[in-house]
Design a protein around this motif. Structure first.
Motif, PDB file in Angstrom:
ATOM      1  N   ILE A 147      14.456  25.646   3.279  1.00 31.16           N
ATOM      2  CA  ILE A 147      15.822  25.516   3.760  1.00 31.16           C
ATOM      3  C   ILE A 147      15.940  24.186   4.490  1.00 31.16           C
ATOM      4  N   ALA A 148      17.124  23.601   4.392  1.00 35.34           N
ATOM      5  CA  ALA A 148      17.330  22.301   5.020  1.00 35.34           C
ATOM      6  C   ALA A 148      17.382  22.454   6.536  1.00 35.34           C
ATOM      7  N   SER A 149      16.207  22.705   7.073  1.00 36.70           N
ATOM      8  CA  SER A 149      16.086  22.856   8.521  1.00 36.70           C
ATOM      9  C   SER A 149      15.652  21.543   9.129  1.00 36.70           C
ATOM     10  N   PRO A 150      15.818  21.401  10.442  1.00 36.35           N
ATOM     11  CA  PRO A 150      15.350  20.154  11.080  1.00 36.35           C
ATOM     12  C   PRO A 150      13.858  19.918  10.876  1.00 36.35           C
ATOM     13  N   LEU A 151      13.069  21.002  10.781  1.00 36.70           N
ATOM     14  CA  LEU A 151      11.631  20.839  10.591  1.00 36.70           C
ATOM     15  C   LEU A 151      11.302  20.287   9.209  1.00 36.70           C
ATOM     16  N   SER A 152      11.964  20.868   8.175  1.00 38.72           N
ATOM     17  CA  SER A 152      11.704  20.378   6.807  1.00 38.72           C
ATOM     18  C   SER A 152      12.196  18.953   6.638  1.00 38.72           C
ATOM     19  N   VAL A 153      13.327  18.647   7.271  1.00 42.08           N
ATOM     20  CA  VAL A 153      13.829  17.271   7.185  1.00 42.08           C
ATOM     21  C   VAL A 153      12.870  16.312   7.873  1.00 42.08           C
ATOM     22  N   GLN A 154      12.323  16.747   9.028  1.00 38.71           N
ATOM     23  CA  GLN A 154      11.372  15.906   9.731  1.00 38.71           C
ATOM     24  C   GLN A 154      10.104  15.682   8.918  1.00 38.71           C
ATOM     25  N   ARG A 155       9.627  16.760   8.270  1.00 43.20           N
ATOM     26  CA  ARG A 155       8.441  16.620   7.412  1.00 43.20           C
ATOM     27  C   ARG A 155       8.731  15.683   6.233  1.00 43.20           C
ATOM     28  N   TYR A 156       9.894  15.835   5.681  1.00 45.19           N
ATOM     29  CA  TYR A 156      10.274  14.958   4.568  1.00 45.19           C
ATOM     30  C   TYR A 156      10.297  13.495   5.019  1.00 45.19           C
ATOM     31  N   GLN A 157      10.911  13.267   6.171  1.00 40.78           N
ATOM     32  CA  GLN A 157      10.987  11.900   6.665  1.00 40.78           C
ATOM     33  C   GLN A 157       9.601  11.325   6.977  1.00 40.78           C
ATOM     34  N   ASP A 158       8.757  12.168   7.566  1.00 35.94           N
ATOM     35  CA  ASP A 158       7.408  11.699   7.880  1.00 35.94           C
ATOM     36  C   ASP A 158       6.631  11.355   6.611  1.00 35.94           C
ATOM     37  N   ASP A 159       6.719  12.212   5.598  1.00 38.97           N
ATOM     38  CA  ASP A 159       5.969  11.971   4.354  1.00 38.97           C
ATOM     39  C   ASP A 159       6.510  10.753   3.606  1.00 38.97           C
ATOM     40  N   VAL A 160       7.818  10.664   3.513  1.00 33.75           N
ATOM     41  CA  VAL A 160       8.393   9.523   2.794  1.00 33.75           C
ATOM     42  C   VAL A 160       8.103   8.218   3.521  1.00 33.75           C
ATOM     43  N   SER A 161       8.221   8.250   4.845  1.00 29.61           N
ATOM     44  CA  SER A 161       7.920   7.041   5.605  1.00 29.61           C
ATOM     45  C   SER A 161       6.441   6.696   5.534  1.00 29.61           C
ATOM     46  N   PHE A 192       0.856  -1.182   0.000  1.00 26.84           N
ATOM     47  CA  PHE A 192       0.000   0.000   0.000  1.00 26.84           C
ATOM     48  C   PHE A 192       0.894   1.233   0.000  1.00 26.84           C
ATOM     49  N   VAL A 193       0.750   2.063  -1.007  1.00 36.18           N
ATOM     50  CA  VAL A 193       1.618   3.235  -1.164  1.00 36.18           C
ATOM     51  C   VAL A 193       0.772   4.480  -1.378  1.00 36.18           C
ATOM     52  N   ASP A 194       1.424   5.636  -1.113  1.00 34.92           N
ATOM     53  CA  ASP A 194       0.808   6.946  -1.334  1.00 34.92           C
ATOM     54  C   ASP A 194       1.852   7.833  -2.012  1.00 34.92           C
ATOM     55  N   PRO A 195       2.045   7.692  -3.356  1.00 31.70           N
ATOM     56  CA  PRO A 195       3.105   8.448  -4.028  1.00 31.70           C
ATOM     57  C   PRO A 195       2.955   9.961  -3.890  1.00 31.70           C
ATOM     58  N   SER A 196       1.744  10.464  -3.871  1.00 28.55           N
ATOM     59  CA  SER A 196       1.566  11.913  -3.756  1.00 28.55           C
ATOM     60  C   SER A 196       2.131  12.442  -2.442  1.00 28.55           C
ATOM     61  N   ARG A 197       2.042  11.690  -1.393  1.00 28.25           N
ATOM     62  CA  ARG A 197       2.613  12.126  -0.113  1.00 28.25           C
ATOM     63  C   ARG A 197       4.135  12.122  -0.179  1.00 28.25           C
ATOM     64  N   ALA A 198       4.696  11.126  -0.862  1.00 31.37           N
ATOM     65  CA  ALA A 198       6.150  11.116  -1.024  1.00 31.37           C
ATOM     66  C   ALA A 198       6.616  12.327  -1.827  1.00 31.37           C
ATOM     67  N   LEU A 256       9.220  15.402  -0.810  1.00 32.41           N
ATOM     68  CA  LEU A 256      10.341  15.844  -1.633  1.00 32.41           C
ATOM     69  C   LEU A 256      10.235  17.326  -1.964  1.00 32.41           C
ATOM     70  N   GLN A 257       9.032  17.782  -2.226  1.00 34.80           N
ATOM     71  CA  GLN A 257       8.839  19.189  -2.561  1.00 34.80           C
ATOM     72  C   GLN A 257       9.138  20.089  -1.357  1.00 34.80           C
ATOM     73  N   VAL A 258       8.733  19.654  -0.166  1.00 35.75           N
ATOM     74  CA  VAL A 258       9.025  20.421   1.056  1.00 35.75           C
ATOM     75  C   VAL A 258      10.525  20.567   1.244  1.00 35.75           C
ATOM     76  N   LEU A 259      11.248  19.483   0.992  1.00 42.29           N
ATOM     77  CA  LEU A 259      12.692  19.524   1.168  1.00 42.29           C
ATOM     78  C   LEU A 259      13.350  20.343   0.076  1.00 42.29           C
ATOM     79  N   ALA A 260      12.768  20.340  -1.129  1.00 43.26           N
ATOM     80  CA  ALA A 260      13.378  21.078  -2.237  1.00 43.26           C
ATOM     81  C   ALA A 260      13.086  22.571  -2.166  1.00 43.26           C
TER      82      ALA A 260
END
Length: 676
Positions: A307-321, A290-296, A300-304
């Motif tokens: 700024i590579a802040s801990p918050l954006s990295v955390q959001r990226y990790q949460d969405d990708v996971s 079961f996948v959700d590509p739009s969330r991934a 990626l868009q949040v990280l791109a």
């Protein structure tokens, strides 16, 4: 009659066609390469223990090529060669489709060493509908978090650079642009993490379904790792299962991945979706994710963008996971790691051999399904002929009861008709007394014949004419039923036979086929004519009786007159009987009485003999009428339906024998393939 076993070209070809198919270019090439691979494998096994792994791969390749050779020789005898059509042969059951698919397997396993170094593992991403988000899944898999803007643009604009006619794009790893417009070169770490070269083929979101596009189905089936993306909301899962789709998506393969669009795993609908596909995944060893590509992509868009802040990295990790895209990567890794090799090219070849083995199993499973359908079709044809034959037998039994029997007793109507005729003729025969013969002796034949003509089963004849009309109507019904049965099979069916249609039409056109009004009455006239000889013999007996009585009377009168002449000395005493007048008179009267009595006895005996002949003719009439009715039913009423049933039953019998032979061959191949 067509000798094939399914569809317009048939399931079973003739021996000549089989020989031609099995010695085709593909079959000959496979056979040569099987021998070459066996020789190579033997040489490798003799070399040293250090080359044990390559030798094992060569053995596997040789085994797959051997099975491929036998399968390509068998399929032309089972699958129809006609092109797929909406109302005819399906794509999955088309011989042309499997020849192309298995031809690709052959090409993969017989690559030259210099080309084998450039060979890649084929990963195909296919979305079953527009909402399947296959485009987003490819981006989510290949795009790195900190990829350059140039690489991101190349990946995300890959379809805009393609022409409208391109229905698919291939994505490979590289550092320089590709000369092939269908190939996109990207620098994605995902393509390099499997220790083997990977190529991702992505179908355009508007590409036709595999059931209507042969090229798409071919690429999807020959993929080493097919990834099927489905949105259960827009496409019911039941429609993509192997028993529903045409051709079935390659979901029965161990290397297949079924990716279902779903929100986070905690979403309530996810559990319901999992309950629907869990039986399929457990039975077919299918990877269900079961996948959700739009969330991934959102991560990626949040990280791109930020700024590579801990918050954006955390959001990226949460969405990708939460998107669970990593599960697809892990599934691909598990699939590729199941095959080992001393080099990348050897591992790619081993993966191709594994794919080829799976495709051969699919082809044999298709052959079994086609044979099963052919068996069901044969049983259906046999059931139809049995129903028609049952109607024929019922009509025959009813015809005898309706024509001859009252209350279920055969011959009752005939016996009553003959008895009635006998009662009608008896007064005429009784009127022919011996003393009337003197002035009616020359009219005996005419009188008896006229009486027979008036009384001979007239009521029965009218009933037979009436039933002949009913049989003519019944004949039309059975003829229409037989023609309907013969034409009920489609053009691509082996039971559709213009020869049979022509045979039925020829039977119906013969002059003796029509049921005329006199079809059942011929025994009446034939048996009536047989009474002519007894009547003629009765006439002769009457003449003899009259002659005998006349002779006796004249002889008695002569003796009596001679006695008187002797007494009266007439003619000068020349007449002398040697007895007195009284004695001569007595002797004359006695002779006359004896002669008359003898003649009367002969006449009565002649009449009794005529009645015995009448009884024999009546008994023969009953046999003849029943035989005529049986012959009329067999040779006229049910002649067309009997011919149709016999021809179809013969076809079914021959067809079932061939089906059983082919089923044994297919099962033997599957058993051999599973054993290795």
């Amino acid at each position: 009659m067509p000798t094939c076993l399914a569809s317009s070209s048939g399931l079973l070809r003739s021996s000549a066609q089989l020989h031609s198919s099995s010695t085709s270019r593909l079959g000959q090439s496979i056979h040569r390469n099987v021998r070459r691979c066996r020789t190579t494998a033997c040489s490798v096994r003799r070399a040293s223990t250090a080359t044990a792994a390559p030798g094992k791969h060569e053995d596997q390749r040789a085994q797959v090529l051997t099975a491929l050779h036998k399968t390509t020789a068998l399929l032309p005898r089972v699958l129809p060669s006609a092109r797929p059509s909406p109302n005819g042969v399906s794509l999955r059951e088309s011989l042309d489709f499997w020849e192309e698919v298995l031809g690709k397997v052959y090409d993969d396993l017989t690559l030259a060493p210099e080309k084998r170094e450039k060979d890649r593992v084929r990963v195909v991403v296919y979305g079953v509908d527009r909402r399947s988000s296959a485009n987003e899944l490819v981006i989510a898999i290949l795009e790195d978090p900190f990829v350059s803007d140039e690489q991101r643009a190349i990946l995300r604009s890959r379809w805009s650079a393609q022409s409208e006619s391109n229905r698919m794009v291939k994505i490979q790893y590289g550092t320089s642009p590709s000369l092939d417009e269908d190939v996109i070169i990207v620098q994605s770490s995902w393509l390099q993490q499997f220790n083997v070269p990977i190529e991702i083929t992505e179908f355009k979101h508007s590409v036709p379904s595999p059931s209507s596009d042969t090229e798409s189905a071919k690429l999807l089936f020959t993929a080493d790792v097919p990834i099927i993306l489905c949105d259960p909301v827009s496409t019911p899962l039941a429609s993509i299962l192997p028993v529903s789709s045409d051709p079935p998506l390659p979901l029965s393969r161990e290397n297949a991945i079924l990716a279902l669009l779903s929100p986070s795993p905690a979403y309530p609908a996810t559990a319901a979706q999992h309950s629907r596909v869990s039986p399929l995944s457990s039975q077919e060893n299918l990877h269900v994710i079961f996948v959700d590509p739009s969330r991934a992509l959102h991560g990626l868009q949040v990280l791109a963008d930020g700024i590579a802040s801990p918050l954006s990295v955390q959001r990226y990790q949460d969405d990708v996971s939460g998107s669970n895209v990593a599960s697809i990567t892990n599934a691909v890794k598990d699939i590729l790691s199941s095959v080992s090799g001393t080099s990348a090219s050897a591992q790619v070849t081993a993966i191709h051999a594994q794919t080829g083995r799976a495709l051969i199993k699919d082809a044999l499973a298709t052959a079994q399904a086609v044979l099963h359908k052919a068996e069901l079709e044969a049983n259906a044809a046999l059931t139809a002929t049995s129903e028609l034959r049952g109607q024929m037998e019922e009509a025959k039994a009813k015809a005898h009861l309706e024509v001859f029997g009252a209350g279920g007793q055969d011959g009752d109507e005939i016996a009553k008709a003959v008895a009635q005729a006998k009662r009608s003729i008896k007064p005429t025969m009784d009127a022919l007394q011996w003393y009337k013969l003197f002035w009616r002796v020359d009219d005996v034949r005419e009188v008896v014949t006229a009486a027979v003509d008036r009384a001979w089963c007239r009521d029965l004849e009218r009933k037979l004419v009436f039933h002949a009309g009913r049989l003519a109507s019944l004949q039309t019904t059975f003829t229409d039923s037989a023609n309907a049965l013969a034409r009920s099979f489609p053009v691509n069916s082996p039971y559709h036979s213009p020869v049979l249609h022509n045979t039925l039409a020829r039977i119906a056109a013969t002059p003796s086929y029509a049921v005329t009004a006199t079809a059942l009455t011929s025994p009446l006239h034939a048996r009536q004519s047989q009474l002519g000889f007894p009547t003629e013999r009765l006439h002769v007996s009457a003449q003899r009786a009259v002659v005998g009585m006349s002779g006796s009377i004249l002889s008695g009168l002569g003796v009596a007159w001679a006695g008187w002449a002797t007494e009266l000395q007439m003619f000068g005493g020349m007449v002398d009987v040697g007895m007195s007048t009284e004695t001569a008179l007595g002797v004359g009267m006695l002779g006359t009485a004896v002669g008359v009595r003898w003649a009367v006895g002969r006449w009565e005996k002649a009449k009794r003999r005529w009645w015995k002949d009448w009884d024999r003719v009546g008994e023969g009439l009953e046999r003849d009428l029943k035989a005529t009715l049986t012959q009329t039913m067999d040779d006229r009423v049910v002649a067309v339906s009997e011919a149709a049933c016999s021809a179809l039953e013969k076809q079914v019998a021959e067809r079932k024998v061939k089906i059983e032979e082919l089923k044994d061959e297919v099962q033997s191949l599957r058993t051999t393939l599973d054993a290795h």
